[in-house]
Scaffold this motif. Sequence first.
Motif, mmCIF file in Angstrom:
data_model
loop_
_atom_site.group_PDB
_atom_site.id
_atom_site.type_symbol
_atom_site.label_atom_id
_atom_site.label_comp_id
_atom_site.label_asym_id
_atom_site.label_seq_id
_atom_site.Cartn_x
_atom_site.Cartn_y
_atom_site.Cartn_z
ATOM 1 N N TYR A 5 0.839 -1.199 0.000
ATOM 2 C CA TYR A 5 0.000 0.000 0.000
ATOM 3 C C TYR A 5 0.874 1.249 0.000
ATOM 4 O O TYR A 5 0.603 2.202 -0.726
ATOM 5 C CB TYR A 5 -0.925 -0.026 1.225
ATOM 6 C CG TYR A 5 -1.779 1.198 1.379
ATOM 7 C CD1 TYR A 5 -2.929 1.375 0.601
ATOM 8 C CD2 TYR A 5 -1.459 2.193 2.304
ATOM 9 C CE1 TYR A 5 -3.727 2.492 0.746
ATOM 10 C CE2 TYR A 5 -2.252 3.313 2.454
ATOM 11 C CZ TYR A 5 -3.380 3.463 1.671
ATOM 12 O OH TYR A 5 -4.167 4.573 1.811
ATOM 13 N N TRP A 12 -1.383 -2.224 -5.324
ATOM 14 C CA TRP A 12 -2.166 -2.610 -4.143
ATOM 15 C C TRP A 12 -3.660 -2.569 -4.478
ATOM 16 O O TRP A 12 -4.391 -3.509 -4.151
ATOM 17 C CB TRP A 12 -1.859 -1.664 -2.975
ATOM 18 C CG TRP A 12 -2.766 -1.859 -1.801
ATOM 19 C CD1 TRP A 12 -2.600 -2.726 -0.767
ATOM 20 C CD2 TRP A 12 -4.002 -1.173 -1.552
ATOM 21 N NE1 TRP A 12 -3.651 -2.625 0.116
ATOM 22 C CE2 TRP A 12 -4.526 -1.677 -0.345
ATOM 23 C CE3 TRP A 12 -4.717 -0.188 -2.217
ATOM 24 C CZ2 TRP A 12 -5.718 -1.221 0.203
ATOM 25 C CZ3 TRP A 12 -5.911 0.263 -1.678
ATOM 26 C CH2 TRP A 12 -6.399 -0.259 -0.488
ATOM 27 N N ASN A 37 -6.705 -0.241 5.244
ATOM 28 C CA ASN A 37 -6.406 0.660 4.134
ATOM 29 C C ASN A 37 -7.562 0.766 3.144
ATOM 30 O O ASN A 37 -7.771 1.821 2.541
ATOM 31 C CB ASN A 37 -5.122 0.227 3.424
ATOM 32 C CG ASN A 37 -3.897 0.567 4.252
ATOM 33 O OD1 ASN A 37 -3.820 1.627 4.863
ATOM 34 N ND2 ASN A 37 -2.942 -0.342 4.292
#
Length: 141
Positions: A5, A12, A37
């Motif tokens: 990420y 990602w 995330n």
Amino acid sequence: MADLYEADILLWSEQQRDLLRRVAAGEPVNETPDWPNIIEEIESVGAEQLHAVESLLLQALLHMLKARAWPQCRDVPHWLAEVRGFRDDAADRFAPSMRQRIDLARIYRRALRRMPDTNDGQPPLPVPQDCPVTLDELLAD
């Protein structure tokens, strides 16, 4: 996954997209989605859309102010065309839930602060200190 990420958000996002599609299809997976995330990114999508609309409204108001402050300037037709473009773009991106979050008075104050002191050596004519238009007027066709 969190390292990816930070290192390559495009890769990602593609991996998370594929993983979530597999989970949604009921396919058994060994990986766990990067929930923290993913949640952060979903939150940022809405915030960025709101920011984009506010930015477009700010630009529309600033160009309206310039046209009003220097009505004899050769740039007025350009400024008014810009106003139309910014208003159209804001209307296209506007979502009803943004209405309660947009502080038009604050945006107008920011536009006032961004006004130039002069244009072609001419000081501006007086402009309203309070926003002379409503959000609905700015977003109307």
